[in-house]
Design a protein around this motif. Sequence first.
Motif, PDB file in Angstrom:
ATOM      1  N   PHE A  19       0.925   1.479  -2.484  1.00  0.00           N
ATOM      2  CA  PHE A  19       1.469   2.648  -1.797  1.00  0.00           C
ATOM      3  C   PHE A  19       2.988   2.571  -1.830  1.00  0.00           C
ATOM      4  N   TYR A  20       3.610   3.616  -2.373  1.00  0.00           N
ATOM      5  CA  TYR A  20       5.062   3.652  -2.558  1.00  0.00           C
ATOM      6  C   TYR A  20       5.716   4.564  -1.529  1.00  0.00           C
ATOM      7  N   TYR A  60       6.570   4.334   7.593  1.00  0.00           N
ATOM      8  CA  TYR A  60       5.126   4.506   7.537  1.00  0.00           C
ATOM      9  C   TYR A  60       4.490   3.773   6.356  1.00  0.00           C
ATOM     10  N   GLY A  61       5.323   3.231   5.483  1.00  0.00           N
ATOM     11  CA  GLY A  61       4.775   2.489   4.358  1.00  0.00           C
ATOM     12  C   GLY A  61       3.884   1.347   4.800  1.00  0.00           C
ATOM     13  N   ASP A  94       2.116  -2.770  -0.147  1.00  0.00           N
ATOM     14  CA  ASP A  94       3.200  -1.964   0.421  1.00  0.00           C
ATOM     15  C   ASP A  94       4.436  -2.112  -0.450  1.00  0.00           C
ATOM     16  N   ARG A  95       4.756  -1.046  -1.207  1.00  0.00           N
ATOM     17  CA  ARG A  95       5.940  -1.075  -2.079  1.00  0.00           C
ATOM     18  C   ARG A  95       6.986  -0.153  -1.494  1.00  0.00           C
ATOM     19  N   ARG A  96       7.948  -0.751  -0.813  1.00  0.00           N
ATOM     20  CA  ARG A  96       9.040   0.006  -0.207  1.00  0.00           C
ATOM     21  C   ARG A  96      10.208   0.035  -1.195  1.00  0.00           C
ATOM     22  N   ILE A  97      10.616   1.223  -1.618  1.00  0.00           N
ATOM     23  CA  ILE A  97      11.653   1.394  -2.639  1.00  0.00           C
ATOM     24  C   ILE A  97      12.929   1.957  -2.014  1.00  0.00           C
TER      25      ILE A  97
END
Length: 281
Positions: free
Chosen positions: A98-99, A104-105, A116-119
């Motif tokens: 999930f990007y 909310y990530g 959890d892919r926080r960019i």
Amino acid sequence: MSRGLTLGKFAPLHRGHQYLIEMALSEVDELIVMIYDSPETTRIPLRVRSGWIRKLYPEVRIVEAWDGPGLVGDTPEIRHLHEDYIRSRLDGYAVTHFYSSEFYGEHISKALRATDRRIDPERRRVPVSGTSVRAKPYANREFVDPVVYRDLVVWVVFLGAPCTGKTTLTRRLAERYDTVWMPEYGREYWENHHIDRRLTPEQLVEIAEEHREREERAVVEANKYFLVDTDATTTYMFSLYYHGRAHPRLDLLAHEARCRYDVFFLCEDDFPYRNTPDRSG
């Protein structure tokens, strides 16, 4: 097979969103982008916003969330509301990543049992937000693709026969509103190519197509309003006047012009016409 998911309003799609999407595409086999309707946030329809992503990233699978929850926040109730909705719209598809760049990530990734892919959550790579672009599109246009920016300005076209004031109005309003305007290409073409003051049906198609191409190049410099002198409708009417018919391509361009602009001004209802078919349908 790895499958990524990202979601948002994309109101509008900006370089930060694009950086996230491109990162996701480089890491997973398939990417789903879920787009919320959000009429309370933006006047730009969901179909237009999803069209941006379809055009720029044709390999992405789009989910249009017309009935998505409008509540935002970090309460347990709001979290569960969004989690349940997202799962329902995935229609059984398992998501592995999930990007996002938002808080909310974490909870959505857990709900989906995904990585959890926080960019770029701190906007260091691309220092922009949808709020800033909505507030000042012109000042932030460097962060918006031309495909998107053209829909952030109001397209205004002035119609009428020659010598009805189109050019004067367009030029002076552009000066007043500190924006750009698009001159009538047909006049320039006619001066360079006419024979015995006539142009062929094929040449009239060239006029309409080049005029549209020049519009697309000019609109990226428009400040709130994009002012246009003449559209394909005028060229179509002259084709009927000179030849009693119009090339099928010109007929299509004139038809598309009805939805191309936001505001129409008719300077004078004295278009030349002859054997004009009923175009009301």
